[in-house]
Write a protein that holds these residues in place. Structure first.
Motif, PDB file in Angstrom:
ATOM      1  N   SER A  19       0.817  -1.205   0.000  1.00 33.53           N
ATOM      2  CA  SER A  19       0.000   0.000   0.000  1.00 33.53           C
ATOM      3  C   SER A  19       0.856   1.261   0.000  1.00 33.53           C
ATOM      4  O   SER A  19       0.377   2.327  -0.348  1.00 33.53           O
ATOM      5  CB  SER A  19      -0.876   0.009   1.244  1.00 33.53           C
ATOM      6  OG  SER A  19      -0.042  -0.130   2.375  1.00 33.53           O
ATOM      7  N   CYS A  24     -14.223  -0.713  -0.923  1.00 36.10           N
ATOM      8  CA  CYS A  24     -14.482   0.719  -1.013  1.00 36.10           C
ATOM      9  C   CYS A  24     -15.752   1.152  -0.291  1.00 36.10           C
ATOM     10  O   CYS A  24     -15.997   2.344  -0.119  1.00 36.10           O
ATOM     11  CB  CYS A  24     -14.552   1.151  -2.482  1.00 36.10           C
ATOM     12  SG  CYS A  24     -16.018   0.543  -3.312  1.00 36.10           S
ATOM     13  N   HIS A  32       2.202   0.013   8.381  1.00 35.47           N
ATOM     14  CA  HIS A  32       1.533   0.710   9.474  1.00 35.47           C
ATOM     15  C   HIS A  32       1.682  -0.062  10.779  1.00 35.47           C
ATOM     16  O   HIS A  32       2.277  -1.132  10.811  1.00 35.47           O
ATOM     17  CB  HIS A  32       0.067   1.005   9.121  1.00 35.47           C
ATOM     18  CG  HIS A  32      -0.715  -0.212   8.739  1.00 35.47           C
ATOM     19  ND1 HIS A  32      -1.123  -1.146   9.653  1.00 35.47           N
ATOM     20  CD2 HIS A  32      -1.145  -0.636   7.524  1.00 35.47           C
ATOM     21  CE1 HIS A  32      -1.787  -2.097   9.024  1.00 35.47           C
ATOM     22  NE2 HIS A  32      -1.812  -1.821   7.724  1.00 35.47           N
ATOM     23  N   ASN A  67      -6.603   9.570  13.535  1.00 38.12           N
ATOM     24  CA  ASN A  67      -6.002   8.926  14.717  1.00 38.12           C
ATOM     25  C   ASN A  67      -4.985   7.864  14.314  1.00 38.12           C
ATOM     26  O   ASN A  67      -4.785   6.890  15.027  1.00 38.12           O
ATOM     27  CB  ASN A  67      -7.107   8.303  15.577  1.00 38.12           C
ATOM     28  CG  ASN A  67      -7.907   7.263  14.807  1.00 38.12           C
ATOM     29  OD1 ASN A  67      -7.748   7.112  13.604  1.00 38.12           O
ATOM     30  ND2 ASN A  67      -8.759   6.546  15.509  1.00 38.12           N
ATOM     31  N   ILE A  68      -4.362   8.077  13.163  1.00 36.52           N
ATOM     32  CA  ILE A  68      -3.389   7.093  12.693  1.00 36.52           C
ATOM     33  C   ILE A  68      -2.032   7.317  13.353  1.00 36.52           C
ATOM     34  O   ILE A  68      -1.539   8.441  13.413  1.00 36.52           O
ATOM     35  CB  ILE A  68      -3.257   7.153  11.151  1.00 36.52           C
ATOM     36  CG1 ILE A  68      -4.580   6.692  10.528  1.00 36.52           C
ATOM     37  CG2 ILE A  68      -2.098   6.291  10.671  1.00 36.52           C
ATOM     38  CD1 ILE A  68      -4.606   6.687   9.036  1.00 36.52           C
ATOM     39  N   ASN A 109     -10.491   4.157  18.877  1.00 34.29           N
ATOM     40  CA  ASN A 109     -11.211   3.834  17.649  1.00 34.29           C
ATOM     41  C   ASN A 109     -10.282   3.179  16.635  1.00 34.29           C
ATOM     42  O   ASN A 109      -9.068   3.312  16.723  1.00 34.29           O
ATOM     43  CB  ASN A 109     -11.807   5.099  17.028  1.00 34.29           C
ATOM     44  CG  ASN A 109     -12.955   5.639  17.847  1.00 34.29           C
ATOM     45  OD1 ASN A 109     -13.887   4.903  18.180  1.00 34.29           O
ATOM     46  ND2 ASN A 109     -12.873   6.903  18.203  1.00 34.29           N
ATOM     47  N   LYS A 110     -10.896   2.507  15.693  1.00 38.12           N
ATOM     48  CA  LYS A 110     -10.167   1.949  14.578  1.00 38.12           C
ATOM     49  C   LYS A 110      -9.436   3.096  13.888  1.00 38.12           C
ATOM     50  O   LYS A 110     -10.001   4.160  13.679  1.00 38.12           O
ATOM     51  CB  LYS A 110     -11.187   1.322  13.618  1.00 38.12           C
ATOM     52  CG  LYS A 110     -10.702   0.107  12.897  1.00 38.12           C
ATOM     53  CD  LYS A 110     -11.892  -0.552  12.221  1.00 38.12           C
ATOM     54  CE  LYS A 110     -11.397  -1.562  11.211  1.00 38.12           C
ATOM     55  NZ  LYS A 110     -12.488  -2.391  10.691  1.00 38.12           N
ATOM     56  N   MET A 111      -8.146   2.872  13.558  1.00 40.74           N
ATOM     57  CA  MET A 111      -7.401   3.964  12.935  1.00 40.74           C
ATOM     58  C   MET A 111      -7.936   4.236  11.532  1.00 40.74           C
ATOM     59  O   MET A 111      -8.141   3.307  10.767  1.00 40.74           O
ATOM     60  CB  MET A 111      -5.921   3.595  12.834  1.00 40.74           C
ATOM     61  CG  MET A 111      -5.231   3.541  14.175  1.00 40.74           C
ATOM     62  SD  MET A 111      -3.449   3.409  14.006  1.00 40.74           S
ATOM     63  CE  MET A 111      -3.019   2.781  15.624  1.00 40.74           C
ATOM     64  N   SER A 112      -8.171   5.503  11.244  1.00 45.26           N
ATOM     65  CA  SER A 112      -8.611   5.859   9.893  1.00 45.26           C
ATOM     66  C   SER A 112      -8.243   7.294   9.613  1.00 45.26           C
ATOM     67  O   SER A 112      -8.128   8.109  10.527  1.00 45.26           O
ATOM     68  CB  SER A 112     -10.122   5.677   9.768  1.00 45.26           C
ATOM     69  OG  SER A 112     -10.804   6.692  10.480  1.00 45.26           O
ATOM     70  N   LYS A 113      -8.033   7.551   8.331  1.00 47.30           N
ATOM     71  CA  LYS A 113      -7.650   8.905   7.928  1.00 47.30           C
ATOM     72  C   LYS A 113      -8.712   9.905   8.365  1.00 47.30           C
ATOM     73  O   LYS A 113      -8.391  10.972   8.858  1.00 47.30           O
ATOM     74  CB  LYS A 113      -7.492   8.954   6.404  1.00 47.30           C
ATOM     75  CG  LYS A 113      -6.079   8.619   5.960  1.00 47.30           C
ATOM     76  CD  LYS A 113      -5.942   8.807   4.442  1.00 47.30           C
ATOM     77  CE  LYS A 113      -4.846   7.891   3.914  1.00 47.30           C
ATOM     78  NZ  LYS A 113      -5.077   7.453   2.530  1.00 47.30           N
ATOM     79  N   SER A 114      -9.980   9.519   8.202  1.00 47.99           N
ATOM     80  CA  SER A 114     -11.046  10.474   8.496  1.00 47.99           C
ATOM     81  C   SER A 114     -11.086  10.824   9.987  1.00 47.99           C
ATOM     82  O   SER A 114     -11.462  11.929  10.357  1.00 47.99           O
ATOM     83  CB  SER A 114     -12.392   9.902   8.056  1.00 47.99           C
ATOM     84  OG  SER A 114     -12.662   8.686   8.715  1.00 47.99           O
ATOM     85  N   LYS A 115     -10.696   9.880  10.834  1.00 46.67           N
ATOM     86  CA  LYS A 115     -10.705  10.181  12.271  1.00 46.67           C
ATOM     87  C   LYS A 115      -9.399  10.854  12.711  1.00 46.67           C
ATOM     88  O   LYS A 115      -9.301  11.338  13.840  1.00 46.67           O
ATOM     89  CB  LYS A 115     -10.895   8.897  13.079  1.00 46.67           C
ATOM     90  CG  LYS A 115     -12.310   8.355  12.979  1.00 46.67           C
ATOM     91  CD  LYS A 115     -12.631   7.480  14.183  1.00 46.67           C
ATOM     92  CE  LYS A 115     -14.075   7.026  14.149  1.00 46.67           C
ATOM     93  NZ  LYS A 115     -14.264   5.683  13.596  1.00 46.67           N
TER      94      LYS A 115
END
Length: 805
Positions: free
Chosen positions: A43, A177, A47, A579-580, A571-577
RNA sequence: GCCGGGAUGGUGGAAUUGGUAGACACGCCAGUCUUAGGAACUGGUGGGGUAACACCCGUGGAGGUUCGAGUCCUCUUCCCGGUACCA
């Protein structure tokens, strides 16, 4: 002595290890360990989840190596796939360039982990020398009749513009997606995974896998036992087959329902109902799976036709409704509203007859779905459901109206993808010969590189006449190459077979190397592949086994699931949150060892957890403490033989604990006990109570115990201790059971189960009940003075409990 | 709805499988060192209570079994993962 410098040290050892080929896989081993992690998708970045997977997996590999086992621990890339293609489109790059670039970056990151990967055994599924054999497996399946084309309803992702397998549709959405999946009628390629359904189910019991993963597979396969029953229309012109798990309720079947896609819908619809039916079918056809799932009310239309219930001989109406799915069973059901919630709801809505045939609860307000005694069921009345199921099925079979039937939820695996970046399907379409397999000698069918993408991600293969134009291998006539590629899960369903010898030319895998290393002894990865990769890989292995290519039928003997790494906010790591957590920033500052230790100390490995930057400090301190303890000068000042004995005993207890915990992947408690030991030995060091020889030998043992956890740090200390060869070549320490036995025991004194006192007793005395009771009475004499003892419980070696009133 | 897992201090988590609840770590408090901050080191840290002890309470909730329950049983609440008009 200087402070520990993880960056310099790690770079130094990484270089030395590489140059000395320290982690080369041995050609053979008396006791082997094939230690495998699920290979990453390139990718672009490794990570924190990768670290959580690969770090502890490497600790297990190192631990086994020190136990003298020959270890194969390879790493490679699952390089084909949609995300790379989409990323390339978005950046105006070629998919292969993008992938190659990412592999380079990720290889560098993988090296930083400090895992003992043998890079001579790497692979990349997008290379022709690999996918040639993916195509070969397709042809083997084709030869065996287990790769076939079928016209039918498929899942279509409108955003990725490709079909998907059932396993890749999650809650009606595309697994990749998140777009809502539509249904389309298309001709596609399938693999007959359902031919192996019983083995896939039954062999689960032989596997050392987490129960939850096995359960997920069992649920996905979805085996149910019941009966197939034939209902004839009243004019006997047509027959409707239904599947039911409740043949015992057949006397209560008061109507039938068929799916809107059922082939007999048109024929069954009478003239008067035609308009309503056409309208219903039309709107049903436009709905997505999500719409159907979210539908609150039951909908349906009467066909106008009737069938005869073979048990009651009554004529019952045939309806069409979306709540019956074409894809399961026969696409038609006998509706028993009294004993099925959905049928009940439908009957209430359309005012259909409800006949109760199982006793035990009223069906006035809701369906009675439990089993019980049969009523209103002719000769079968009075039987209980269990025996009635058998009896009614037997009667149906004798009257040629039905038979026992086992039904599965699992469908065949749809493997065609209307995308470019994948393994080309080795098929040629000829007008006169049909679908002709590409001859084995012509493999691989090369995926053309340097392709410009069409509009909206349209596969360049569709616009590439050079690729498509080909002579039919059978008749030599002009024909057309298949332009679909395979699902990337096909690539990953056999890669573990190739790792032992990835440059093998004469087949997909080297039979000698496979015999040496396979099956995989422990497979470490996340639970998200429970019904995807893990099911497909088992299927392909079983296929290759049944065709004589492999002599084992399960690929992964033991499966270890790591939990999920969450962001600092839980929370689950995500770009939108936002929190990565980027592992690189920690690795570059504190080193890989600290990151590895942090991840393993965090909590139970299979539970995962959230990344807490504050708590990371603990792992960092731990590394520094070990450095300090092992590399600063030890001065023997105040020899104390009691302390020496204690230090020795604690060390041997630690060996036992770390050995057992690591074996069981309980890294957190292994590290905790090591911390405890370090706290104790720091005190010994400060006071200088042990001899220098004992101290030195203790440090050597400690460093070996820590080597699988912090490979760089321990290697550096090992060298400074004056050792010439690598600590990672050392044998794992063994403990002396005699030293572990305590020579004193603490005995707890309880009054009515509550702790009141305790005393220390010589181990020899700890199992003498009378003596323990006597000593315990002394301890609590004053408290006992004016109470009556009704009972005394003595647990040898542990406690004495006085029951008083 | 069904299947699986879980709930323990301010926080992450331990607990020999029915026998000292809170190991280890984070955080916090105090101290040593330092011009200071940080780092490092030492000690303390479940709640109530006490000058200090004693003592009482305490493992989501309610019952039960037991000399003794975080652990076993029954009921219940909430959280997480999977799956779902599957007949």
């Amino acid at each position: 002595m200087s402070k520990y410098d993880p960056i310099k040290t790690e770079a130094k050892w990484h270089k030395i290890w590489q140059e000395s080929n320290l982690y080369q896989t041995p050609p053979s081993a008396r006791s082997k360990l094939y230690n495998l992690v699920m290979f990453p998708y390139p990718s672009g970045n490794l990570h924190i989840g990768h670290w959580y997977n690969f770090g502890p997996a490497d600790t297990l590999a190192r631990y086994s190596k020190m136990h003298g086992r020959g270890v194969l621990q390879p790493i490679g890339f699952d390089a084909f796939g949609l995300p790379a293609e989409n990323a390339a489109i978005a950046r105006g790059l070629m998919a292969d360039e993008w992938t190659t670039h990412n592999i380079e970056i990720m290889t560098g990151q993988l090296n930083k982990i400090g895992a003992m990967y043998d890079w001579s055994k790497t692979l990349n599924t997008s290379q022709p020398e690999y996918y040639k054999w993916t195509q070969w497996i397709f042809l083997e399946l084709f030869k065996a009749g287990k790769a076939y084309q079928k016209d039918g309803l498929v899942n279509w992702c409108p955003s990725d513009k490709t079909v998907l397998a059932n396993e890749q549709v999650v809650n009606g959405r595309c697994e990749r997606c998140g777009a809502m999946v539509e249904r389309k009628n298309l001709k596609q390629w399938y693999f007959s995974i359902t031919d192996y359904v019983d083995e896939l189910l039954d062999d689960l019991t032989t596997l050392d896998w987490p129960e939850r993963i096995k359960d997920m597979q069992r649920n996905w396969v979805g085996k149910s036992e019941g009966a197939k029953v034939t209902f004839a229309t009243t004019d006997a012109s047509k027959k409707l087959e239904v599947y039911t798990t409740r043949p015992d309720t057949i006397f209560g079947a008061t109507f039938m329902v068929i799916a809107p896609e059922h082939p007999l819908v048109r024929e069954l619809t009478t003239k008067e109902n035609l308009t309503a039916m056409t309208e219903y079918l039309d709107q049903a056809g436009h709905k997505t799976d999500i719409d159907r799932m979210e539908a609150q009310d039951k909908t349906g239309v009467f066909t106008g036709s009737y069938a005869q219930n073979p048990a009651t001989k009554q004529n019952i109406p045939i309806w069409v409704s979306e709540y019956v799915l074409m894809g399961y069973g026969t696409g038609a059901i006998m509706a028993v509203p009294a004993h099925d919630e959905r049928d009940y709801e439908f009957a209430r809505k359309f005012d259909l007859e409800i006949v109760q045939v199982i006793d035990g609860a009223s069906v006035q307000d809701k369906a009675h779905e439990l089993t019980g005694k049969l009523i209103n069921s002719g000769d079968f009345s009075g039987m209980d459901s269990g025996s009635a199921k058998t009896a009614i099925t037997a009667w149906l079979e004798a009257s040629k109206l039905g038979k026992p039937q086992v039904q599965y939820r699992l469908r065949d695996w749809l493997i065609s993808r209307q995308r470019y970046w994948g393994t080309p399907i080795p098929i040629i379409h000829c007008d006169s010969c049909g679908a002709v397999p590409v001859p084995e000698k012509d493999l691989p069918v090369l995926l053309p590189l340097k392709q410009k993408f069409g509009k909206d991600g349209r596969s360049p293969l569709l616009d590439n006449p050079d690729y498509q134009k080909v002579k039919c291998p059978k008749c030599g006539g002009d024909s057309k190459r298949e332009t679909d590629t395979m699902d990337t899960f096909v690539d990953s369903s056999w890669y573990f077979l190739r790792y032992p010898n990835p440059s093998y030319q004469d087949g997909p895998f080297d039979p000698v190397a496979v015999k040496q290393w396979l099956p995989v002894d422990q497979y470490i990865g996340g639970a998200e592949h429970a019904v995807l990769h893990l099911l497909y890989a088992r299927f392909i292995t079983k296929f290759l086994h049944s065709t004589g290519h492999l002599d084992f039928s399960e690929p992964f003997t033991k499966l270890i699931n790591q939990g999920m790494m969450l962001g600092p906010d839980g929370n689950k790591m995500s770009k939108s949150k936002g929190n990565i957590i980027d592992p690189d920033s920690y690795v570059d500052k504190y080193g890989a060892d600290a990151v590895r230790v942090y991840l393993m100390f965090m909590g139970p490995y299979d539970e995962g957890g959230s990344w807490d930057p504050k708590r990371f400090e603990g792992a960092h301190r731990f590394i520094n403490k070990i450095w300090e303890l092992c590399t600063t000068k030890y001065i023997e000042t105040n020899l104390d033989s009691t302390v020496e004995a204690e230090l020795e005993a604690k060390l041997h207890k630690l060996i036992k604990k770390v050995t057992e915990d690591t074996q069981a992947s309980k890294f957190n408690t292994a590290i905790a006990s090591t911390m405890e030991f370090i706290n104790f030995s720091s005190n010994v060091k400060r006071a200088g109570q042990a001899s220098s020889e004992q101290w030195r030998s203790m440090v050597m043992t400690l460093v070996k115990l820590l080597a699988p956890f912090a490979p760089f740090l321990t290697e550096e200390i090992w060298e400074r201790l004056g050792n010439r060869s690598s600590v990672h070549l050392e044998a794992w320490p063994e403990y002396n059971p005699a030293l572990i036995a305590d020579n004193t025991k603490t005995i707890v004194v309880q009054l009515n189960g509550k702790l009141r006192s305790e005393f220390i007793v010589d181990s020899k005395q700890a199992f003498n009940k009378e003596e323990l009771e006597r000593l315990a009475r002394q301890q609590v004499a004053t408290m006992l003075s004016d109470s009556k003892i009704s009972k005394v419980i003595v647990v040898p070696g542990k406690l004495v409990n006085f029951v008083v009133s």
